[in-house]
Design an enzyme around this catalytic site. Structure first.
Site, PDB file in Angstrom:
ATOM      1  N   LYS A 195      -0.919   8.048   9.008  1.00 38.08           N
ATOM      2  CA  LYS A 195       0.184   8.731   9.684  1.00 38.08           C
ATOM      3  C   LYS A 195       1.056   9.457   8.657  1.00 38.08           C
ATOM      4  O   LYS A 195       1.373  10.619   8.805  1.00 38.08           O
ATOM      5  CB  LYS A 195       1.001   7.701  10.463  1.00 38.08           C
ATOM      6  CG  LYS A 195       2.202   8.294  11.176  1.00 38.08           C
ATOM      7  CD  LYS A 195       2.967   7.244  11.959  1.00 38.08           C
ATOM      8  CE  LYS A 195       4.267   7.835  12.470  1.00 38.08           C
ATOM      9  NZ  LYS A 195       5.088   6.854  13.186  1.00 38.08           N
ATOM     10  N   GLU A 201      -2.742   2.891  -0.972  1.00 35.56           N
ATOM     11  CA  GLU A 201      -4.096   2.319  -0.887  1.00 35.56           C
ATOM     12  C   GLU A 201      -5.078   3.325  -0.300  1.00 35.56           C
ATOM     13  O   GLU A 201      -6.205   3.499  -0.783  1.00 35.56           O
ATOM     14  CB  GLU A 201      -4.092   1.050  -0.010  1.00 35.56           C
ATOM     15  CG  GLU A 201      -3.264  -0.108  -0.549  1.00 35.56           C
ATOM     16  CD  GLU A 201      -1.823  -0.085  -0.068  1.00 35.56           C
ATOM     17  OE1 GLU A 201      -1.280   1.018   0.200  1.00 35.56           O
ATOM     18  OE2 GLU A 201      -1.224  -1.165   0.029  1.00 35.56           O
ATOM     19  N   GLY A 256       2.381   3.429  13.980  1.00 31.07           N
ATOM     20  CA  GLY A 256       1.076   3.128  13.386  1.00 31.07           C
ATOM     21  C   GLY A 256       0.332   2.079  14.187  1.00 31.07           C
ATOM     22  O   GLY A 256      -0.863   2.213  14.487  1.00 31.07           O
ATOM     23  N   ARG A 257       1.039   1.024  14.600  1.00 36.86           N
ATOM     24  CA  ARG A 257       0.357  -0.093  15.291  1.00 36.86           C
ATOM     25  C   ARG A 257       0.046   0.208  16.748  1.00 36.86           C
ATOM     26  O   ARG A 257      -0.592  -0.599  17.420  1.00 36.86           O
ATOM     27  CB  ARG A 257       1.164  -1.377  15.136  1.00 36.86           C
ATOM     28  CG  ARG A 257       2.639  -1.254  15.446  1.00 36.86           C
ATOM     29  CD  ARG A 257       3.426  -2.427  14.869  1.00 36.86           C
ATOM     30  NE  ARG A 257       4.867  -2.293  15.032  1.00 36.86           N
ATOM     31  CZ  ARG A 257       5.676  -1.680  14.184  1.00 36.86           C
ATOM     32  NH1 ARG A 257       5.173  -1.091  13.114  1.00 36.86           N
ATOM     33  NH2 ARG A 257       6.973  -1.628  14.393  1.00 36.86           N
ATOM     34  N   GLU A 342       4.760  -7.127  12.917  1.00 43.43           N
ATOM     35  CA  GLU A 342       5.418  -5.958  12.327  1.00 43.43           C
ATOM     36  C   GLU A 342       6.463  -5.411  13.308  1.00 43.43           C
ATOM     37  O   GLU A 342       7.469  -4.845  12.891  1.00 43.43           O
ATOM     38  CB  GLU A 342       4.389  -4.877  11.959  1.00 43.43           C
ATOM     39  CG  GLU A 342       4.919  -3.892  10.925  1.00 43.43           C
ATOM     40  CD  GLU A 342       3.873  -2.905  10.414  1.00 43.43           C
ATOM     41  OE1 GLU A 342       3.334  -2.128  11.217  1.00 43.43           O
ATOM     42  OE2 GLU A 342       3.611  -2.892   9.198  1.00 43.43           O
ATOM     43  N   HIS A 373     -13.882 -26.245  14.917  1.00 46.16           N
ATOM     44  CA  HIS A 373     -14.397 -27.012  13.787  1.00 46.16           C
ATOM     45  C   HIS A 373     -13.564 -26.777  12.536  1.00 46.16           C
ATOM     46  O   HIS A 373     -14.026 -27.034  11.431  1.00 46.16           O
ATOM     47  CB  HIS A 373     -15.868 -26.650  13.558  1.00 46.16           C
ATOM     48  CG  HIS A 373     -16.694 -26.983  14.771  1.00 46.16           C
ATOM     49  ND1 HIS A 373     -17.221 -28.245  14.977  1.00 46.16           N
ATOM     50  CD2 HIS A 373     -17.008 -26.248  15.867  1.00 46.16           C
ATOM     51  CE1 HIS A 373     -17.856 -28.250  16.143  1.00 46.16           C
ATOM     52  NE2 HIS A 373     -17.740 -27.058  16.699  1.00 46.16           N
ATOM     53  N   LYS A 505       6.647  -1.774  -1.375  1.00 43.63           N
ATOM     54  CA  LYS A 505       5.987  -0.511  -1.757  1.00 43.63           C
ATOM     55  C   LYS A 505       6.766   0.146  -2.894  1.00 43.63           C
ATOM     56  O   LYS A 505       6.183   0.646  -3.862  1.00 43.63           O
ATOM     57  CB  LYS A 505       5.975   0.463  -0.569  1.00 43.63           C
ATOM     58  CG  LYS A 505       5.048   0.095   0.555  1.00 43.63           C
ATOM     59  CD  LYS A 505       5.051   1.212   1.596  1.00 43.63           C
ATOM     60  CE  LYS A 505       4.452   0.768   2.902  1.00 43.63           C
ATOM     61  NZ  LYS A 505       4.597   1.742   3.975  1.00 43.63           N
TER      62      LYS A 505
HETATM   63  O1  F6P Z   1       3.120  -0.448   5.394  1.00 38.71           O
HETATM   64  C1  F6P Z   1       3.098  -0.595   6.776  1.00 38.71           C
HETATM   65  C2  F6P Z   1       2.559   0.619   7.431  1.00 38.71           C
HETATM   66  O2  F6P Z   1       3.479   1.648   7.373  1.00 38.71           O
HETATM   67  C3  F6P Z   1       2.135   0.350   8.855  1.00 38.71           C
HETATM   68  O3  F6P Z   1       3.183   0.401   9.736  1.00 38.71           O
HETATM   69  C4  F6P Z   1       1.096   1.396   9.063  1.00 38.71           C
HETATM   70  O4  F6P Z   1       0.286   1.133  10.161  1.00 38.71           O
HETATM   71  C5  F6P Z   1       0.363   1.313   7.742  1.00 38.71           C
HETATM   72  O5  F6P Z   1       1.370   1.064   6.798  1.00 38.71           O
HETATM   73  C6  F6P Z   1      -0.409   2.543   7.373  1.00 38.71           C
HETATM   74  O6  F6P Z   1       0.418   3.655   7.286  1.00 38.71           O
HETATM   75  P1  F6P Z   1      -0.165   5.117   7.280  1.00 38.71           P
HETATM   76  O7  F6P Z   1      -0.899   5.322   8.549  1.00 38.71           O
HETATM   77  O8  F6P Z   1       1.026   6.019   7.164  1.00 38.71           O
HETATM   78  O9  F6P Z   1      -1.077   5.251   6.095  1.00 38.71           O
END
Ligand code: F6P
Length: 514
Positions: A195, A201, A256-257, A342, A373, A505
């Protein structure tokens, strides 16, 4: 904005928290929302408590808040944004309370990415060497990973001609190595999902995999033909040279979620086809209607939320387990972890005041049979009581005799666990049982206490009664989204931001600079 403790029924509920009814004596409490049957009977909630919990919905103005969300008001107050994931799955010919411009933008993007998905699947869009793509790789993390990953896993088993899709969320070199050993550099399409298009990452994986393609002989002028970007920041994606027709956008009013309904769902359409994705949206849309139209007493999202509030705030339960008795749903708990924790893992109210009540419990879980288990010992006899959502499916198992026998094993285990948690086994019953087993009185004296179960451990049971389909899965996810929204209103906290993840971050970037 009412603080929960100021709601008249909240105060009255406190009086009931010390006198819980036995789970053996309760009258059935079952609800039906579209394809989902919910048995909510195994909760320590008598009729008085049920009535007071129901009152909370109007006292906290949940319907008014829901309607404000649907109208596109900026209910994400800390970011001053509307929250319109429901618009993403609404029919393009139905009403659009969020406005015609938004409806048009959604329809245009949806058409574009679904058309793209089918063209890749049919071999009309091919690699720079004219070969059909053999693999898809989703590069993304959090909401840009968990939703599509879970849905592809859930629906893959019944997908026709599934295009293999891998998910990579992690730049850890071992993770990259694992992926690159399984894909063909010349025939893989990579979707960079972000987004913000700033996530460290995701950008690290993108850059490593691009370099990997170049090291496998793909020309620099052609390498971006194998990359797609899905983002709310196309301006940033452009700086990485994505081709215009391989960029799909969504908007800052999609969290995002809750973004799996947007172009973030592209891997689902690539894996299962556009028709399946449309069914997934349609299922969610029917749950949206239920959420908007069902009365308080019949509204399943409300009741999942209210039962959660009862357990969390009045009975002090600190965690909540989601346990699935369908292998295809094995990634659901991880998806729900982000959705619930979140969204509602907050301690400051919407008005900036500290919350006076506990908010999101820890959500965890997994596959039921495997859990039996492992962690079920703690569910049955641990010092903490953990309310469980059992989730199962009915009616779409393979027809073979073996499949029927095995499905019965799965289902009967669920029934047994539900019953054991709720009813337990008293010391007296245990002693009698041990005598039947011809165990010596000495051993009975020593062991019966260890082999007894207190019971009184609550659960909900949700059944997808027409099987696990794209349609019913859409309903299930929307159900939990609306549960989370309802709880956020009752707790008076902002569900749609996630400032809590920012400090880490920032520190990671600062450390990188040192
Ligand atoms: O760090 C949390 C977050 O911002 C989430 O809310 C989001 O889903 C995820 O990182 C990934 O973010 P992006 O889609 O901007 O890479």
């Amino acid at each position: 904005m009412p603080c929960p403790t100021s709601l008249p029924s909240w105060a009255r509920l406190q009086a009931f928290s010390t006198q819980q009814p036995s789970l053996k004596d309760l009258s059935p409490f079952r609800l039906q929302a579209e394809d989902i049957s919910a048995d909510l009977s195994l909760q320590p909630i008598g009729s008085d408590v049920r009535g007071l919990l129901a009152n909370l919905i109007d006292e906290a103005h949940v319907p008014a808040k829901r309607d404000a969300m649907v109208r596109g008001e900026a209910i994400n107050v800390t970011e001053q944004r509307p929250v319109l994931h429901m618009a993403l799955r609404a029919s393009s010919t139905g009403p659009a309370p969020w406005g015609a411009d938004i409806a048009q933008a959604i329809a245009t993007q949806r058409e574009r990415f679904l058309h793209f998905a089918d063209a890749v699947r049919d071999g009309r869009i091919v690699t720079s060497n004219g070969l059909p793509f053999s693999h898809i790789v989703n590069i993304g993390i959090g909401g840009s990973d968990l939703g599509p990953r879970m849905v592809c896993t859930a629906l893959g088993a019944k997908a026709k001609n599934p295009l293999p899709v891998f998910f990579i969320s992690n730049p850890d070199p071992w993770c990259i190595q694992d992926l690159t050993e399984q894909i063909d550099p010349l025939r893989t399409l990579f979707i960079v999902q972000s987004k913000s298009f700033t996530t460290q990452e995701t950008l690290a994986v993108f850059s490593t995999l691009k370099a990997w393609l170049l090291s496998h002989g793909i020309e620099a002028s052609k390498v971006m033909q194998q990359f797609v970007a899905v983002t709310a920041r196309p301006d940033l994606a452009r700086t990485h040279q994505f081709e215009e027709e391989k960029m799909f956008v969504f908007w800052d009013w999609v969290g995002g979620r809750t973004s799996v309904w947007s172009a973030i769902g592209l891997p689902i359409a690539l894996h299962c086809g556009s028709q399946t994705f449309k069914q997934f949206l349609a299922g969610a849309s029917t749950m949206d209607k239920h959420f908007q139209q069902a009365s308080v007493h019949e509204n399943l999202p409300y009741w999942l939320a209210l039962i959660g509030i009862w357990n969390r705030n009045f009975l002090n339960r600190t965690s909540h387990a989601v346990v699935c008795y369908d292998w295809r749903l094995r990634l659901l708990p991880a998806f729900l972890q982000q959705l619930e924790m979140e969204s509602n893992g907050k301690s400051i109210q919407v008005d900036g005041q500290p919350s006076k009540v506990k908010t999101a419990p820890v959500l965890w879980g997994g596959l039921g049979l495997d859990g039996q288990h492992a962690y079920f010992q703690m569910l049955h006899q641990g010092t903490d009581i953990v309310p469980v959502d059992f989730i199962s499916t009915l009616g779409d198992e393979p027809e073979s005799k073996d499949a029927q026998i095995n499905k019965r094993i799965v289902d009967l285990n669920l029934q047994a666990q539900k019953q054991a948690l709720a009813q337990g086994r008293s010391l007296q019953e245990t002693v009698e049982r041990m005598r039947v087993e011809k165990i010596s009185e000495d051993h009975i004296h020593q062991l019966a206490i260890h082999r007894s179960y207190e019971g009184k451990r609550p659960s909900n049971h949700l059944v997808l009664r027409n099987g696990l389909t794209a349609f019913s899965l859409g309903q299930l996810l929307a159900l939990y989204e609306h549960k989370v929204f309802t709880q956020s209103v009752l707790w008076n906290i902002p569900a749609f931001d996630q400032w809590g993840v920012e400090l880490g971050k920032t520190l990671a970037k600062r450390l990188e600079g040192n």
